[in-house]
Design a protein around this motif. Sequence first.
Motif, mmCIF file in Angstrom:
data_model
loop_
_atom_site.group_PDB
_atom_site.id
_atom_site.type_symbol
_atom_site.label_atom_id
_atom_site.label_comp_id
_atom_site.label_asym_id
_atom_site.label_seq_id
_atom_site.Cartn_x
_atom_site.Cartn_y
_atom_site.Cartn_z
ATOM 1 N N SER A 103 60.352 44.760 50.113
ATOM 2 C CA SER A 103 59.570 45.993 50.038
ATOM 3 C C SER A 103 58.999 46.140 48.638
ATOM 4 O O SER A 103 59.362 45.405 47.718
ATOM 5 C CB SER A 103 60.451 47.207 50.366
ATOM 6 O OG SER A 103 61.237 47.583 49.247
ATOM 7 N N ASP A 104 58.095 47.110 48.496
ATOM 8 C CA ASP A 104 57.546 47.416 47.177
ATOM 9 C C ASP A 104 58.283 48.595 46.551
ATOM 10 O O ASP A 104 57.748 49.264 45.662
ATOM 11 C CB ASP A 104 56.045 47.708 47.272
ATOM 12 C CG ASP A 104 55.740 48.917 48.146
ATOM 13 O OD1 ASP A 104 56.684 49.489 48.739
ATOM 14 O OD2 ASP A 104 54.554 49.306 48.228
ATOM 15 N N ARG A 131 57.370 51.422 43.479
ATOM 16 C CA ARG A 131 57.251 52.854 43.754
ATOM 17 C C ARG A 131 58.235 53.658 42.918
ATOM 18 O O ARG A 131 57.890 54.711 42.374
ATOM 19 C CB ARG A 131 57.461 53.127 45.244
ATOM 20 C CG ARG A 131 56.282 52.682 46.094
ATOM 21 C CD ARG A 131 56.405 53.076 47.540
ATOM 22 N NE ARG A 131 57.304 52.184 48.265
ATOM 23 C CZ ARG A 131 58.519 52.477 48.658
ATOM 24 N NH1 ARG A 131 59.030 53.682 48.384
ATOM 25 N NH2 ARG A 131 59.261 51.609 49.330
ATOM 26 N N ARG A 173 50.008 45.917 43.507
ATOM 27 C CA ARG A 173 49.276 45.527 44.719
ATOM 28 C C ARG A 173 49.754 44.171 45.234
ATOM 29 O O ARG A 173 49.909 43.972 46.458
ATOM 30 C CB ARG A 173 47.774 45.493 44.426
ATOM 31 C CG ARG A 173 47.153 46.858 44.188
ATOM 32 C CD ARG A 173 45.642 46.792 44.148
ATOM 33 N NE ARG A 173 45.151 46.039 42.991
ATOM 34 C CZ ARG A 173 44.869 46.579 41.804
ATOM 35 N NH1 ARG A 173 45.055 47.882 41.616
ATOM 36 N NH2 ARG A 173 44.409 45.831 40.821
ATOM 37 N N SER A 223 53.185 44.447 46.932
ATOM 38 C CA SER A 223 53.069 44.985 48.295
ATOM 39 C C SER A 223 52.576 43.910 49.262
ATOM 40 O O SER A 223 53.076 43.792 50.389
ATOM 41 C CB SER A 223 52.111 46.177 48.282
ATOM 42 O OG SER A 223 51.989 46.724 49.575
ATOM 43 N N ARG A 224 51.622 43.085 48.812
ATOM 44 C CA ARG A 224 51.079 42.035 49.680
ATOM 45 C C ARG A 224 52.145 41.009 50.042
ATOM 46 O O ARG A 224 52.296 40.634 51.212
ATOM 47 C CB ARG A 224 49.898 41.354 48.985
ATOM 48 C CG ARG A 224 49.219 40.304 49.849
ATOM 49 C CD ARG A 224 47.929 39.817 49.241
ATOM 50 N NE ARG A 224 48.140 38.833 48.191
ATOM 51 C CZ ARG A 224 47.750 38.974 46.931
ATOM 52 N NH1 ARG A 224 47.173 40.097 46.545
ATOM 53 N NH2 ARG A 224 47.945 38.011 46.047
ATOM 54 N N ALA A 234 55.418 41.415 49.855
ATOM 55 C CA ALA A 234 56.480 42.060 50.642
ATOM 56 C C ALA A 234 56.115 42.058 52.116
ATOM 57 O O ALA A 234 56.952 41.761 52.980
ATOM 58 C CB ALA A 234 56.716 43.483 50.140
ATOM 59 N N ASN A 235 54.869 42.375 52.411
ATOM 60 C CA ASN A 235 54.413 42.362 53.802
ATOM 61 C C ASN A 235 54.483 40.965 54.386
ATOM 62 O O ASN A 235 54.825 40.782 55.560
ATOM 63 C CB ASN A 235 52.982 42.901 53.888
ATOM 64 C CG ASN A 235 52.902 44.384 53.616
ATOM 65 O OD1 ASN A 235 53.873 45.116 53.840
ATOM 66 N ND2 ASN A 235 51.766 44.845 53.122
ATOM 67 N N HIS A 283 58.656 41.431 42.231
ATOM 68 C CA HIS A 283 59.746 42.395 42.375
ATOM 69 C C HIS A 283 60.554 42.490 41.085
ATOM 70 O O HIS A 283 60.872 43.600 40.612
ATOM 71 C CB HIS A 283 60.658 41.976 43.532
ATOM 72 C CG HIS A 283 61.943 42.742 43.590
ATOM 73 N ND1 HIS A 283 62.031 44.007 44.118
ATOM 74 C CD2 HIS A 283 63.199 42.418 43.170
ATOM 75 C CE1 HIS A 283 63.288 44.450 44.022
ATOM 76 N NE2 HIS A 283 64.009 43.492 43.447
#
Length: 311
Positions: free
Chosen positions: A140-141, A145, A182, A185-186, A188-189, A270
């Motif tokens: 996850s991001d 966050r 950004r 997040s990419r 992590a997905n 991360h």
Amino acid sequence: MAEQYLADLTCHLEERYRIRPVSITPAKRGYYGETWKVQGEEGCYFVKLDFLPRHREIFRNSLSAVDYFCWRGIDFAGQVVKTVRGELSSEFRSAVMGVFRWVEGENLETDDTKPMEYRLLCQIYRLTRPGLPIPTMEFSDGAARQFYQGWRRMEENPKGEMERVFLAMLDGQRAKIDSCARKLSRYANACRMDTGGFVITHGDAGGNFFVGDSKTYILDWDEVMYAPPERDAWVMCCRGWARELFEKTLRENGLPYRLRPERLAFLCFHMYFFYLGEFLADIPSRDVLAKAEDFMTNGWIEERLEIAETL
């Protein structure tokens, strides 16, 4: 005050552990906590006190993993000394205390130590079983966050000169930080759909690799976690030979796992936010401020971030 503190620490060790200290001296080991070398009448010990509210429970639970390793015959990960009641930790003032048998050696990490480091890690990987009270890594991001939330709070109410200096450092890196968020997040997905291959990982084995007269150790399992092997491999991912050596060592130890590029990239971004978050949480401190400046300017993390997208 210092004399009273050491007197209280001595009393605690005698009452809770039946350790009678002859001397207590500072031990410069590990990032978290207060550390002491205790020479007792019957041996030498390493005492760690974790006062950080956000980290105390993590440290307490990590001791169960080290104790499990010892039970399974591992002799290179440290040995927890239990209290007279058989507990793995105790409470001293506001800290969680862990006591270990002292390991004599030099904290050493070079390219030449990597083969042994990876072989020792494989021994831990083979012992992986569910049920230990340690965290499981999520793709996850969340690290980004959480960092941004802390950054905003500090911007709204900076406390002291060191926080203002740190905020200026962050502001100078804002474009880079936003770009890394950004990318985190990419990746992590990209990783989230497959959570197989998790093992018990250290997280900073190279930084805690000790060489003694006739033995090598991986110590300080405070951040032990269920995670993919990439958590232990990412820091050397910018070296092709190290990635090949890691995979070769896995195969030779009966662990046919291939490092996944998207997982290595995820770990790079991360960990970038993990470190930023730790610095943010520990300001104000001149020592932490210096470490944060070094992290953001000396380039070692940048090399990992750049290579992450080429894997």
